[in-house]
Structures are given as C-alpha cells and as structure tokens.
Motif scaffolding. Structure first.
Motif, PDB file in Angstrom:
ATOM      1  N   SER A  34       0.833  -1.201   0.000  1.00  0.00           N
ATOM      2  CA  SER A  34       0.000   0.000   0.000  1.00  0.00           C
ATOM      3  C   SER A  34       0.872   1.257   0.000  1.00  0.00           C
ATOM      4  O   SER A  34       0.597   2.218  -0.737  1.00  0.00           O
ATOM      5  CB  SER A  34      -0.920  -0.018   1.219  1.00  0.00           C
ATOM      6  N   ARG A  84       2.382   1.788  -3.465  1.00  0.00           N
ATOM      7  CA  ARG A  84       1.396   2.315  -4.411  1.00  0.00           C
ATOM      8  C   ARG A  84       1.119   3.800  -4.160  1.00  0.00           C
ATOM      9  O   ARG A  84       1.011   4.584  -5.105  1.00  0.00           O
ATOM     10  CB  ARG A  84       0.106   1.511  -4.342  1.00  0.00           C
ATOM     11  N   LYS A 142      -0.951  -1.726 -10.098  1.00  0.00           N
ATOM     12  CA  LYS A 142      -1.217  -3.038  -9.501  1.00  0.00           C
ATOM     13  C   LYS A 142      -2.216  -2.938  -8.351  1.00  0.00           C
ATOM     14  O   LYS A 142      -2.232  -1.955  -7.616  1.00  0.00           O
ATOM     15  CB  LYS A 142       0.088  -3.652  -8.983  1.00  0.00           C
ATOM     16  N   ASP A 143      -3.040  -3.968  -8.220  1.00  0.00           N
ATOM     17  CA  ASP A 143      -3.962  -3.987  -7.091  1.00  0.00           C
ATOM     18  C   ASP A 143      -3.731  -5.193  -6.183  1.00  0.00           C
ATOM     19  O   ASP A 143      -4.449  -5.387  -5.208  1.00  0.00           O
ATOM     20  CB  ASP A 143      -5.421  -3.921  -7.550  1.00  0.00           C
ATOM     21  N   SER A 144      -2.715  -5.998  -6.499  1.00  0.00           N
ATOM     22  CA  SER A 144      -2.393  -7.145  -5.655  1.00  0.00           C
ATOM     23  C   SER A 144      -0.943  -7.561  -5.889  1.00  0.00           C
ATOM     24  O   SER A 144      -0.291  -7.080  -6.819  1.00  0.00           O
ATOM     25  CB  SER A 144      -3.329  -8.321  -5.947  1.00  0.00           C
TER      26      SER A 144
END
Length: 116
Positions: free
Chosen positions: A20, A23, A42-44
């Motif tokens: 987190s 990001r 990216k989300d994961s």
C-alpha cells in the motif's frame, strides 16, 4: 498500450502495508496519469516463498523471474511479485535513508510488469 517492468522498495509492518505504501508513493509521483508502467497500476501482489531466493541477490532473482516469464508475475494486469529484503544491505540502507531504524516492520521489493 504496452507494458514495462518495474521494481519498487517499500517498508511496512506487513507486506500488505508495504505494498500500500509503495502504491501511494507511486501515485504521488505519477499523479492521476493512467498506465504509468509502475506499481501504481497493480492492485495485488504474490509473495514469492523465501526458499526460492534464500542466499541469492534479491534484485537479480526478481529480474530473473521477469525475464523467464514466471507465471506468477508475467501479466501486466496480474499481481506484482514480492520478496522480503530482510537481512540484506539494501534493507539496512533503505531503513537508514528513510529514518526507519528501530521501527517495527520489514522492507519489501515489489516487481513485475505494468501497463504503460
């Protein structure tokens, strides 16, 4: 639209928090611009088991996974890869440069492909 590789080092109490933080830093750097080729897209992430990189140079290992097209991180739309930098000179230097000495948490290297 193409794709580009990225690496990003971040700190957090957990790998999720470090991701987190990475990001958020990328979002601050790139603003609202879409498809930056960075971790911002990216989300994961997928943690790579330590047994695979133990005793190896972590950046070189990440580069090898990217170059080999490892299924876990080979999609610009899929998850980033993550390896712990615990116990490395890079982690010590990151902690020192970011005034994190003595703080609970770990330094992580995130990497992979992202749309650009």
């Amino acid at each position: 639209m193409g794709a580009d590789t990225f690496t990003r080092v971040a700190f957090g109490k957990t790998a999720d928090e470090a991701f987190s933080n990475a990001r958020k830093e990328a979002e601050e750097w790139h603003g609202s611009r879409p498809y930056t080729g960075s971790i911002k897209e990216k989300d994961s992430f997928t943690k790579i088991p330590e047994r695979e990189y133990k005793g190896k140079d972590r950046r070189k290992f990440a580069g090898e996974l990217i170059a080999e097209g490892d299924d876990r991180i080979d999609s610009k739309w899929g998850p980033a890869g993550a390896v712990s930098l615990k116990g490395t000179q890079e982690a010590s230097q990151y902690r020192e440069n970011n005034n994190l000495k003595g703080k609970h948490g770990a330094v992580w290297l995130f990497f992979g492909w992202a749309p650009c």
